[in-house]
Structures are given as structure tokens and as C-alpha cells.
Design a protein around this motif. Sequence first.
Motif, short mmCIF file in Angstrom:
data_model
loop_
_atom_site.label_atom_id
_atom_site.label_comp_id
_atom_site.label_asym_id
_atom_site.label_seq_id
_atom_site.Cartn_x
_atom_site.Cartn_y
_atom_site.Cartn_z
N SER A 96 6.63 -29.90 22.13
CA SER A 96 7.45 -30.28 20.99
C SER A 96 7.93 -31.73 21.13
O SER A 96 7.75 -32.37 22.17
CB SER A 96 8.65 -29.35 20.87
OG SER A 96 9.53 -29.57 21.96
N ILE A 97 8.56 -32.20 20.08
CA ILE A 97 9.10 -33.56 20.08
C ILE A 97 10.21 -33.68 21.14
O ILE A 97 10.35 -34.72 21.78
CB ILE A 97 9.68 -33.88 18.69
CG1 ILE A 97 8.58 -33.75 17.66
CG2 ILE A 97 10.37 -35.21 18.69
CD1 ILE A 97 8.11 -34.97 17.00
N GLY A 98 10.97 -32.61 21.34
CA GLY A 98 12.02 -32.63 22.35
C GLY A 98 11.45 -32.81 23.75
O GLY A 98 12.05 -33.52 24.58
N ASP A 99 10.30 -32.18 24.03
CA ASP A 99 9.66 -32.34 25.34
C ASP A 99 9.18 -33.78 25.55
O ASP A 99 9.33 -34.34 26.64
CB ASP A 99 8.49 -31.37 25.47
CG ASP A 99 8.92 -29.93 25.49
OD1 ASP A 99 10.08 -29.67 25.86
OD2 ASP A 99 8.09 -29.06 25.13
N VAL A 100 8.60 -34.34 24.52
CA VAL A 100 8.12 -35.73 24.61
C VAL A 100 9.30 -36.67 24.82
O VAL A 100 9.24 -37.59 25.64
CB VAL A 100 7.32 -36.12 23.34
CG1 VAL A 100 6.97 -37.60 23.35
CG2 VAL A 100 6.06 -35.28 23.23
N THR A 101 10.38 -36.44 24.09
CA THR A 101 11.57 -37.26 24.25
C THR A 101 12.13 -37.14 25.66
O THR A 101 12.54 -38.14 26.26
CB THR A 101 12.64 -36.84 23.22
OG1 THR A 101 12.08 -36.91 21.92
CG2 THR A 101 13.85 -37.73 23.30
N MET A 102 12.12 -35.92 26.20
CA MET A 102 12.62 -35.72 27.56
C MET A 102 11.74 -36.46 28.58
O MET A 102 12.26 -37.08 29.52
CB MET A 102 12.66 -34.23 27.89
CG MET A 102 13.27 -33.95 29.26
SD MET A 102 13.25 -32.22 29.72
CE MET A 102 11.50 -31.91 29.83
N LEU A 103 10.42 -36.41 28.40
CA LEU A 103 9.51 -37.12 29.31
C LEU A 103 9.74 -38.62 29.24
O LEU A 103 9.76 -39.30 30.28
CB LEU A 103 8.07 -36.78 28.98
CG LEU A 103 7.57 -35.42 29.42
CD1 LEU A 103 6.15 -35.19 28.91
CD2 LEU A 103 7.63 -35.29 30.91
N LEU B 130 5.06 -34.93 36.83
CA LEU B 130 4.26 -35.12 35.62
C LEU B 130 2.93 -34.37 35.70
O LEU B 130 2.50 -33.76 34.72
CB LEU B 130 3.99 -36.61 35.40
CG LEU B 130 5.13 -37.43 34.83
CD1 LEU B 130 4.71 -38.89 34.68
CD2 LEU B 130 5.58 -36.89 33.50
N PHE B 131 2.28 -34.40 36.85
CA PHE B 131 1.01 -33.70 37.00
C PHE B 131 1.18 -32.19 36.92
O PHE B 131 0.28 -31.48 36.48
CB PHE B 131 0.30 -34.10 38.29
CG PHE B 131 -0.45 -35.39 38.19
CD1 PHE B 131 -1.39 -35.59 37.19
CD2 PHE B 131 -0.22 -36.42 39.10
CE1 PHE B 131 -2.08 -36.78 37.09
CE2 PHE B 131 -0.91 -37.60 39.01
CZ PHE B 131 -1.83 -37.79 38.00
N MET B 132 2.34 -31.69 37.35
CA MET B 132 2.60 -30.25 37.23
C MET B 132 2.74 -29.84 35.77
O MET B 132 2.46 -28.70 35.42
CB MET B 132 3.88 -29.89 38.00
CG MET B 132 3.77 -30.11 39.46
SD MET B 132 3.18 -28.67 40.23
CE MET B 132 4.40 -28.38 41.45
N ARG B 133 3.18 -30.77 34.96
CA ARG B 133 3.38 -30.47 33.53
C ARG B 133 2.13 -30.66 32.69
O ARG B 133 2.17 -30.39 31.49
CB ARG B 133 4.49 -31.35 32.98
CG ARG B 133 5.83 -30.99 33.53
CD ARG B 133 6.87 -31.77 32.84
NE ARG B 133 8.18 -31.17 33.12
CZ ARG B 133 9.25 -31.43 32.46
NH1 ARG B 133 9.21 -32.28 31.46
NH2 ARG B 133 10.38 -30.86 32.77
N VAL B 134 1.05 -31.15 33.27
CA VAL B 134 -0.17 -31.39 32.50
C VAL B 134 -0.67 -30.10 31.86
O VAL B 134 -1.10 -30.09 30.70
CB VAL B 134 -1.26 -32.05 33.37
CG1 VAL B 134 -2.62 -32.02 32.71
CG2 VAL B 134 -0.86 -33.47 33.70
N SER B 135 -0.61 -29.00 32.58
CA SER B 135 -1.09 -27.73 32.01
C SER B 135 -0.23 -27.31 30.83
O SER B 135 -0.73 -26.73 29.86
CB SER B 135 -1.10 -26.65 33.08
OG SER B 135 0.22 -26.40 33.54
N GLU B 136 1.07 -27.60 30.89
CA GLU B 136 1.95 -27.27 29.76
C GLU B 136 1.65 -28.16 28.56
O GLU B 136 1.73 -27.73 27.43
CB GLU B 136 3.41 -27.44 30.16
CG GLU B 136 3.89 -26.47 31.22
CD GLU B 136 5.30 -26.81 31.67
OE1 GLU B 136 6.01 -27.53 30.93
OE2 GLU B 136 5.70 -26.34 32.74
N MET B 137 1.31 -29.41 28.83
CA MET B 137 1.04 -30.35 27.75
C MET B 137 -0.27 -30.02 27.03
O MET B 137 -0.42 -30.33 25.85
CB MET B 137 0.96 -31.78 28.29
CG MET B 137 2.26 -32.34 28.72
SD MET B 137 2.04 -34.03 29.27
CE MET B 137 3.09 -34.07 30.68
#
Length: 89
Positions: free
Chosen positions: A2-9, A80-87
Amino acid sequence: MSIGDVTMLLRQGVLQVLTVASPLLLSALIVGLIIAILQATTSIQEQTLTFVPKIFVILTMLALLGGWIFSSLRGYTIQLFMRVSEMAR
């Protein structure tokens, strides 16, 4: 994602950059201010007089804080690499 996730990153990335760069920038700022005050009181207006000590202080700070900077950036990169699967979803 979501946009919130992108903003958090993006927020975490900017915070990481500020955390890593601030000790180097603050030390160069303090040395530059001290040298500027000395130049104003002695009327010496040599441009290289400010450049050389700032470079020396920045290199010294990198030598002292290099391990912390590397481990901080490594932790952020691993996160960040751990979150790649979520992205990808």
C-alpha cells in the motif's frame, strides 16, 4: 503493497541517511566554524586553510565510525531484502 508501506520505506530510508551522515557533517561543520572564527580574528583569508582540516576530520570520523556506519547500513539492507517477498505480492 500500500501507499502507507511505501511511505514507511521512504521514511526509514531518509532517516537512515540522516543517521549515517549527521556525525560526519556535524564534525565538518564544527571544524569549519572554528577555522572561520580563527580566520576572522587573524585576517587570514586562505581558502585551503578550511579545506584541509575538514577533509582530515571527515576521514578521521570515517575511520572511527566506519564499523558502525557499515553495520547500520547492512542492517537496513537486510531489512529491505527481507521485505522483497512482501513487495512482490
